[in-house]
Design a protein around this motif. Sequence first.
Motif, PDB file in Angstrom:
ATOM      1  N   THR A   1       4.913  -3.838  -7.110  1.00 60.27           N
ATOM      2  CA  THR A   1       4.860  -4.536  -6.074  1.00 60.27           C
ATOM      3  C   THR A   1       5.765  -5.720  -5.956  1.00 60.27           C
ATOM      4  OG1 THR A   1       2.214  -4.236  -5.659  1.00 60.27           O
ATOM      5  CG2 THR A   1       3.401  -6.208  -4.628  1.00 60.27           C
TER       6      THR A   1
ATOM      7  N   TRP B   1      -5.881  -2.814  -8.490  1.00 60.00           N
ATOM      8  CA  TRP B   1      -4.581  -3.384  -9.089  1.00 60.00           C
ATOM      9  C   TRP B   1      -4.661  -3.295 -10.468  1.00 60.00           C
ATOM     10  CZ3 TRP B   1      -0.542  -6.751  -6.880  1.00 60.00           C
ATOM     11  CH2 TRP B   1      -0.539  -6.826  -5.410  1.00 60.00           C
ATOM     12  N   THR B   2      -3.519  -2.955 -10.980  1.00 59.44           N
ATOM     13  CA  THR B   2      -3.101  -3.051 -12.586  1.00 59.44           C
ATOM     14  C   THR B   2      -1.967  -3.542 -12.885  1.00 59.44           C
ATOM     15  OG1 THR B   2      -2.058  -0.779 -12.648  1.00 59.44           O
ATOM     16  CG2 THR B   2      -4.408  -0.624 -12.895  1.00 59.44           C
TER      17      THR B   2
ATOM     18  N   LEU C   1       2.162   1.943  -5.977  1.00 60.32           N
ATOM     19  CA  LEU C   1       1.482   0.796  -5.131  1.00 60.32           C
ATOM     20  C   LEU C   1       0.076   1.547  -4.732  1.00 60.32           C
ATOM     21  CD1 LEU C   1       4.501  -0.261  -2.855  1.00 60.32           C
ATOM     22  CD2 LEU C   1       3.725  -1.281  -4.907  1.00 60.32           C
ATOM     23  N   ASP C   2      -0.385   1.461  -3.395  1.00 57.81           N
ATOM     24  CA  ASP C   2      -1.656   2.003  -2.444  1.00 57.81           C
ATOM     25  C   ASP C   2      -1.172   1.894  -1.303  1.00 57.81           C
ATOM     26  OD1 ASP C   2      -2.286  -0.408  -1.685  1.00 57.81           O
ATOM     27  OD2 ASP C   2      -3.919  -0.424  -3.240  1.00 57.81           O
TER      28      ASP C   2
ATOM     29  N   LYS D   1      -6.952 -12.938  -7.582  1.00 54.48           N
ATOM     30  CA  LYS D   1      -6.493 -11.793  -8.642  1.00 54.48           C
ATOM     31  C   LYS D   1      -7.988 -10.973  -8.891  1.00 54.48           C
ATOM     32  CE  LYS D   1      -5.713 -11.279 -13.479  1.00 54.48           C
ATOM     33  NZ  LYS D   1      -5.287 -11.900 -14.933  1.00 54.48           N
TER      34      LYS D   1
ATOM     35  N   LEU E   1      -7.878  -8.396  -5.999  1.00 54.44           N
ATOM     36  CA  LEU E   1      -6.820  -7.379  -6.228  1.00 54.44           C
ATOM     37  C   LEU E   1      -7.319  -6.215  -7.371  1.00 54.44           C
ATOM     38  CD1 LEU E   1      -3.617  -9.470  -5.953  1.00 54.44           C
ATOM     39  CD2 LEU E   1      -4.785  -8.097  -4.136  1.00 54.44           C
TER      40      LEU E   1
ATOM     41  N   ILE F   1      -0.849  -1.817   0.228  1.00 54.35           N
ATOM     42  CA  ILE F   1       0.267  -2.550  -0.212  1.00 54.35           C
ATOM     43  C   ILE F   1       1.365  -2.006   0.833  1.00 54.35           C
ATOM     44  CG2 ILE F   1       1.939  -3.225  -1.797  1.00 54.35           C
ATOM     45  CD1 ILE F   1      -0.592  -2.628  -3.616  1.00 54.35           C
TER      46      ILE F   1
ATOM     47  N   VAL G   1       2.181 -13.012  -7.654  1.00 52.90           N
ATOM     48  CA  VAL G   1       2.037 -11.943  -8.536  1.00 52.90           C
ATOM     49  C   VAL G   1       2.225 -12.357 -10.047  1.00 52.90           C
ATOM     50  CG1 VAL G   1       2.521  -9.528  -9.085  1.00 52.90           C
ATOM     51  CG2 VAL G   1       2.209 -10.320  -6.687  1.00 52.90           C
TER      52      VAL G   1
ATOM     53  N   THR H   1       0.821  -1.820 -10.714  1.00 55.72           N
ATOM     54  CA  THR H   1       0.764  -2.021  -9.642  1.00 55.72           C
ATOM     55  C   THR H   1       1.504  -3.171  -9.230  1.00 55.72           C
ATOM     56  OG1 THR H   1      -1.605  -1.311  -9.655  1.00 55.72           O
ATOM     57  CG2 THR H   1      -0.665  -2.286  -7.493  1.00 55.72           C
ATOM     58  N   ALA H   2       1.289  -4.481 -10.213  1.00 58.37           N
ATOM     59  CA  ALA H   2       2.048  -5.735  -9.990  1.00 58.37           C
ATOM     60  C   ALA H   2       3.384  -5.459 -10.201  1.00 58.37           C
ATOM     61  CB  ALA H   2       1.358  -6.818 -11.007  1.00 58.37           C
TER      62      ALA H   2
END
Length: 331
Positions: A279, A271-272, A221-222, A263, A266, A225, A103, A275-276
């Motif tokens: 995570t 993912w932004t 997150l979502d 990437k 994601l 994940i 990540v 989010t990273a």
Amino acid sequence: EGVYRTLAWIVSVMLPPMAIFFPLFTLAEDLGLLPRIAFNLDKYFKKCCACGKQALTMCMGFGCNAAGVVGCRIIDSPRERLIAMITNSFVPCNGRFPILIAVITMFFSGNSFYSSLILLAIIVTGILLTFLVSFLLSKTILKGQPSSFTLELPPFRRPQIGNVIVRSLLDRTIFVLGRAVAIAAPAGLVIWLFANISVGGVSILAHIHTFLDPLGRLMGLDGVILLAFILGMPANEIVIPIIIMSYMATGTLTPFDNLTQLKNLLISNGWTPVTAVSTMLFTLVHWPCTTTLLSVKKETGSFKWTFAAFAIPTITGFLICFLFASIARLF
């Protein structure tokens, strides 16, 4: 196929770093270096009403938290031993480093030097959390004064290389790997079934991550994940493959050799940078793997303390991610 792919992935990811870490750790132990680390860190742990020997179990936790829990036997005080066991999972183990490194490389820095600094900051955060939670435990459910710490520092000595290799590989690497494989085999079967059995034309896996999505969004997150971390409880090594499998709906664990392609996958799934970071924070602080929890149960003989070892990092991880995501949304 689910069992085979899960076992192959876990062994291929776990074995190389463990085969490097544990011999080096045992070498430092044989040299007489580790007791000096414990002695020098004792004053900091004493402020948390803990024991300096906890530094050694933390160090072992960087290889595997389960090995760190077993290593807590060196702490004489039952109260301080429990504190060390419960907080051991606050340092990232061998299974969590691949997630953190991937990540960081994809979203924050392709430069190895800056990536290393970011990773170091995450590790230091885990160590500070260990001190904080140890202090809180010592003032609440595990009240007490720190025990006197008597340590006879052994002389520096030439290590016995053959003994180091045998002890590190048989007593630590093979022991931990064996426990992980025994737990991962049935878990691989369950993951495969969830991914390949459909209800109403949608896989069970998709139903579950849709259900978890609101909670995941609160944490930055979502649902995918969050589900990956839940299904990755037998071994953190399979979290990223489960995320890929869920996004691509492949039905089997699918590794990506190219980080650029990963990437793009994601980002295409929402993912932004927030989010990273979320995570990475949840990777650092969440429930211990099943192998670690089984080790806590075996060492304490208590379901109560095993539950505490599960609940304390889990609640901490949820709170940290929620606070970070809330602040990020404000700005």
